[in-house]
Design a protein around this motif. Structure first.
Motif, PDB file in Angstrom:
ATOM      1  N   ALA A  84      47.647 -47.760 105.604  1.00 12.88           N
ATOM      2  CA  ALA A  84      46.816 -48.876 106.057  1.00 12.88           C
ATOM      3  C   ALA A  84      47.648 -50.044 106.571  1.00 12.88           C
ATOM      4  N   SER A  85      48.968 -49.852 106.641  1.00  8.10           N
ATOM      5  CA  SER A  85      49.905 -50.905 107.088  1.00  8.10           C
ATOM      6  C   SER A  85      49.876 -52.123 106.179  1.00  8.10           C
TER       7      SER A  85
ATOM      8  N   ALA B  24      46.217 -40.536 104.192  1.00  2.56           N
ATOM      9  CA  ALA B  24      45.744 -40.981 105.505  1.00  2.56           C
ATOM     10  C   ALA B  24      44.263 -40.681 105.677  1.00  2.56           C
ATOM     11  N   ARG B  25      43.822 -39.528 105.199  1.00  3.49           N
ATOM     12  CA  ARG B  25      42.409 -39.187 105.321  1.00  3.49           C
ATOM     13  C   ARG B  25      41.548 -40.083 104.432  1.00  3.49           C
ATOM     14  N   ARG B  26      42.019 -40.333 103.212  1.00  2.00           N
ATOM     15  CA  ARG B  26      41.271 -41.243 102.330  1.00  2.00           C
ATOM     16  C   ARG B  26      41.114 -42.614 102.980  1.00  2.00           C
ATOM     17  N   GLU B  27      42.188 -43.127 103.554  1.00  2.00           N
ATOM     18  CA  GLU B  27      42.145 -44.445 104.176  1.00  2.00           C
ATOM     19  C   GLU B  27      41.236 -44.446 105.397  1.00  2.00           C
ATOM     20  N   PHE B  28      41.264 -43.389 106.186  1.00  2.00           N
ATOM     21  CA  PHE B  28      40.428 -43.305 107.390  1.00  2.00           C
ATOM     22  C   PHE B  28      38.949 -43.338 107.019  1.00  2.00           C
ATOM     23  N   TYR B  29      38.544 -42.478 106.085  1.00  2.00           N
ATOM     24  CA  TYR B  29      37.117 -42.405 105.752  1.00  2.00           C
ATOM     25  C   TYR B  29      36.644 -43.645 105.001  1.00  2.00           C
ATOM     26  N   LEU B  30      37.519 -44.257 104.219  1.00  2.00           N
ATOM     27  CA  LEU B  30      37.161 -45.517 103.576  1.00  2.00           C
ATOM     28  C   LEU B  30      36.894 -46.582 104.636  1.00  2.00           C
TER      29      LEU B  30
END
Length: 450
Positions: free
Chosen positions: A54-55, A182-188
């Protein structure tokens, strides 16, 4: 700071021994970051990687200021810290060999998808279509994000109850933590929910990436197979196998047991903001166990005193217990026999806990039960709860050779409770002490007998 290396989850000679906490500016050691609790280490590992994706990194190398993440050794569950990128400017060297991207390419690029993976997607899709709570079920449809170039292609996607988009991802083989995070962060970020599904799951033989999912999902994992598909078709709901860990206390130590059963999706708790879906709330159970564990020494000292009281009453020990209980806001009588009904009640409950008479001059537990019914009807509710909590039903049945306990007295007290007979009303005078000494019945003790 002293480090308990014998219990540490850190590799023996980590390259990066200190990091900078980017929220406080403080320098922390790798031993502090990783800790000695395996579950918490995996949660920290996920949080670090997800924050990097998430930077908004949590920790960075104190020499080069490059964000770091936590890595595990391949054969041993020990951890170390690694730069997110390594360009040669830092004296710490934490990477070697092939990159993750190259390994992923070698494993997946140009390779045809396995039959097992395809069948798993079909099983989940068929199961979802059985459930009217799910709509818009699609396999491998691209999920476009709000940000430029933000897109994912989950194995399946569906909408739950018309409002929550759910991405179902099948995990049959190793997946890098970077990919999971990365997938968790994207869908969140996109207002969706990521839901991992396995074809099999055994904590005794789990891969690290399975543990990454499990320990970051409140110790719950889900499995889809031919049996769950059949159950989905039968019930008209999405049914999966749920595997979870449940804590208990044994001799002052928290231990974890593994359990499983088929569940429908509408039984589960959904926490979209934490990207978690679970049947059993292991976090809450662990907190209860830790609270109970803090009181275990006092509770155990009282039990030992009570068990030996008939052989030798030690007034000094009783006075010491009175003082310790007073510090906890509970009062004990000057002498145990001063409080009406206390001795008989605790003898009854300790007997149920031990599975044999404690304090009573009887040969077996069923004779204690008969005595309680005849002389101490107000103890029956707590006694029943303790028998159930410790699985004493089969023992009572085996000792009830005449059948009089089951045929006569159990039926009698159940009928009396149903009718509200005051003679059988629970004795509530010692509920607070009983709840403390026997936390396994504390939740049900205040309830109306049933």
């Amino acid at each position: 700071m002293r480090h308990h290396y014998s219990r540490s989850l850190v590799v023996s000679n980590p390259e990066i021994t200190e990091v900078r906490d980017l929220s406080t500016g403080e320098i922390r050691t790798v031993w502090d970051v990783v800790g000695e609790d395996y579950e918490k280490a995996l949660q920290t590992r996920m949080a670090m990687k997800q924050s990097n994706e998430a930077s908004t990194p949590l920790l960075a190398c104190p020499l080069c200021s490059v964000p770091v993440h936590m890595v595990s050794m391949s054969k041993e569950r020990r951890f170390y810290l690694r730069h997110e990128t390594e360009d040669g400017r830092c004296p710490f060297r934490t990477k070697g060999g092939l990159s993750e991207e190259r390994i992923l390419a070698m494993k997946y690029d140009g390779a045809r998808e396995s039959a097992a993976h395809k069948r798993m997607k079909d099983i989940i899709a068929e199961s979802l279509r059985c459930d009217p709570d799910f709509s818009d079920v699609e396999i491998e449809r691209v999920w476009k994000g709000e940000e430029a170039n933000g897109r994912r292609r989950p194995d399946l996607r569906a909408v739950w109850k018309g409002t929550l988009p759910v991405a179902f991802e099948v995990q049959l083989s190793t997946t890098f933590l970077r990919v999971i995070a990365a997938r968790r962060e994207f869908y969140l970020r996109e207002g969706g929910l990521l839901f991992w599904v396995f074809n099999r799951f055994d904590m005794g033989n789990a891969r690290l990436t399975q543990e990454d999912v499990f320990y970051n999902n409140n110790r719950n994992a889900f499995v889809a197979n031919e049996e769950t598909l059949l159950a989905s078709k039968t019930t008209g709901k999405l049914v999966l196998d749920c595997i979870w860990s449940e804590p208990s206390i044994s001799k002052g130590v928290v231990t974890w047991g593994q359990y499983n059963r088929q569940v429908s999706f509408d039984e589960l708790t959904v926490e979209r903001d934490r990207q978690r879906v679970f049947l059993f709330d292991a976090d809450a159970a662990r907190q209860r166990c830790m609270a109970e564990l803090r009181d275990w020494p006092l509770r155990e000292d009282f039990r030992v005193f009570w068990a030996g009281m008939r052989n030798r009453y030690d007034d000094a020990s009783w006075l010491a217990l009175r003082k310790r209980f007073a510090e906890r806001g509970m009062s004990l009588p000057r002498y145990p026999s001063d409080s009406d009904g206390l001795v008989s009640l605790l003898d009854t409950l300790y007997s149920a806990k031990a599975g044999r008479p404690v304090g009573w001059g009887y040969a077996d537990l069923v004779k204690v039960a008969h005595h309680v019914f005849d002389k101490h009807k107000g103890h029956l509710w707590a006694f029943k709860l303790m028998l159930a909590a410790h699985g004493r039903g089969p023992k009572i049945v085996a000792e009830d050779t005449t059948g009089k306990w089951r045929a006569n007295k159990v039926k009698a007290y159940l009928a009396a409770w149903s009718q509200g007979n005051p003679e059988f009303a629970p004795d509530r005078r010692h509920d607070s002490l009983v709840s403390f000494l026997f936390p396994e019945i504390a939740t049900d003790l205040p309830k109306r007998p049933s």
